[in-house]
Design an enzyme around this catalytic site. Structure first.
Site, PDB file in Angstrom:
ATOM      1  N   TYR A   1      39.379  43.148  32.848  1.00  0.00           N
ATOM      2  CA  TYR A   1      39.424  42.275  34.024  1.00  0.00           C
ATOM      3  C   TYR A   1      40.888  42.056  34.433  1.00  0.00           C
ATOM      4  CZ  TYR A   1      38.694  38.138  36.917  1.00  0.00           C
ATOM      5  OH  TYR A   1      38.685  37.240  37.947  1.00  0.00           O
TER       6      TYR A   1
ATOM      7  N   ALA B   1      42.618  37.330  45.828  1.00  0.00           N
ATOM      8  CA  ALA B   1      42.411  36.531  44.616  1.00  0.00           C
ATOM      9  C   ALA B   1      42.765  37.350  43.388  1.00  0.00           C
ATOM     10  CB  ALA B   1      40.956  36.088  44.528  1.00  0.00           C
TER      11      ALA B   1
ATOM     12  N   PHE C   1      31.507  30.120  44.725  1.00  0.00           N
ATOM     13  CA  PHE C   1      31.985  28.782  44.372  1.00  0.00           C
ATOM     14  C   PHE C   1      33.234  28.416  45.181  1.00  0.00           C
ATOM     15  CE2 PHE C   1      34.954  26.864  41.061  1.00  0.00           C
ATOM     16  CZ  PHE C   1      34.686  25.555  41.431  1.00  0.00           C
TER      17      PHE C   1
ATOM     18  N   GLY D   1      27.031  34.658  44.715  1.00  0.00           N
ATOM     19  CA  GLY D   1      27.069  33.555  45.685  1.00  0.00           C
ATOM     20  C   GLY D   1      25.660  33.119  46.067  1.00  0.00           C
TER      21      GLY D   1
END
Ligand code: UDP
Length: 337
Positions: free
Chosen positions: A157, A125, A19, A44
């Site tokens: 996470y 990220a 995304f 993806g």
């Protein structure tokens, strides 16, 4: 490294068909850079890259960046690596914590090793999940974090992203790597999959289908939703800048909205007659699930580093997403005429 955007740098994007990655590829190519998108296509989709496929400054490779050697080879000659490949989505994290932890840690280490070997700047990220349940909103990068206990898989996470940030600080310190951690807040836009439980694509699809809009809890929890076009502009500017090595920076929007208000807004913009239903957290996720009740970024650090402010309002972005979702239906209707 300072990359002059006019001269064109070579960017490698891991998760490049995802995304955010696909929007970033489009923006970087438009800014005159060469882009190699690497993706294992597990989340993806090549279709996300339709607008840049075939462009002379763009290429894509299918590969698993957690595997030794894959990135190292692909990063030869890279000026900037943008490491976006990760296991994402609260739903997936709750269901597959083992894969989440392993994917996030392995991929980040390999990406940093590749940056070290090829002397590339690297943007990693991270996530606003790192702030956990902290109530000190808006969140600032130097704030304390507050995670829940390890028997609640949601926090795995955040912990995996925190280790990524620690690594992204250790490499500059010990090996001179130029690394920046980007803490993304809720990012939305066209191409975001509803598969991993993210709220906006789910609500939009539910509203367009006339299905119940499923608000988890009582809907009083808040988020700030940032348009992916604003997010990729920030990433591009950070990639082109020398700023922030060894640092963490928030990337997100400012307007806080409750999830219940969001559901109503989506219902209004789509013109849907869907009912809005509240689903208890233990049914939506798992017994004992802990949500984050308020999440908002302080972006002053980012704004000191690069000339950036979010441009799009939530309404603008929702309209773009809804228009994008309606295109296949409109095409099918035309084909059927
Ligand atoms: N959420 C919801 N209904 C859904 C999916 C999510 O009410 O169908 C809620 C979720 O509990 C959370 C918010 O929307 O409070 C944002 O969820 P998302 O997974 O998009 O992002 P995150 O929790 O990481 O902020």
């Amino acid at each position: 490294m300072f990359v002059n955007s006019a001269s064109g740098a070579r960017f490698v994007i891991t998760g490049g068909a995802g995304f955010v990655g696909s929007h970033l590829a489009e923006t970087l190519v438009a800014r005159g850079h060469r882009v190699l998108a690497v993706d294992d296509l597990s989340a993806g989709d090549r279709a996300n890259l339709a607008t840049v496929s075939g462009h002379p400054r763009f290429s894509v490779r299918v590969g698993d960046v957690t595997r030794p050697g894959v990135l190292d080879q692909l990063c030869y000659g890279a000026d900037v690596i943008v490491h976006l490949a990760a296991a994402v989505g609260v739903r997936r994290i709750v269901d597959q914590p083992k894969q989440t932890i392993r994917t996030n840690l392995d991929a980040t280490e390999r990406a940093l090793d590749a940056a070290e070997r090829h002397h590339a700047r690297i943007l990693i990220a991270s996530s606003s999940e790192v702030y956990g349940k902290s109530e000190a909103t808006p969140f600032r990068e130097q704030d304390d974090v507050l995670l829940g206990p390890t028997n609640k898989s949601r926090w795995s996470y955040a912990a995996s992203k925190m280790i990524g940030e620690f690594l992204a600080m250790a490499y500059p310190r010990e090996s001179g790597v130029d690394a920046v951690s980007m803490r993304f807040f809720n990012t939305i836009g066209p191409h975001q999959s509803a598969r991993y439980g993210m709220v906006v694509p789910r609500f939009v699809r539910q509203a367009l289908a006339g299905d119940p809009i499923t608000v988890y809890g009582d809907g009083s929890q808040t988020r700030c939703f940032c348009d992916v076009r604003d997010v990729v502009k920030a990433i591009a500017l950070l990639g082109e800048s020398p700023a922030g090595s060894g640092e963490v920076v928030n990337i997100g929007a400012h307007g806080e909205i409750t999830i219940l208000e969001l559901a109503k807004m989506i219902r209004r913009i789509t013109g849907s007659a869907s009912e809005i239903v509240c689903v208890p957290y233990d049914r939506a996720y798992e017994p004992g699930f802990e949500d984050i009740m308020r999440r908002a970024p302080d972006t002053s650090k980012l704004e000191r580093m690069i000339p950036w402010r979010p441009r799009y309002t939530l309404e603008d972005t929702l309209e773009a997403i809804i228009a994008h979702e309606c295109v296949p239906a409109a095409q099918a209707a035309i084909a059927g005429d």
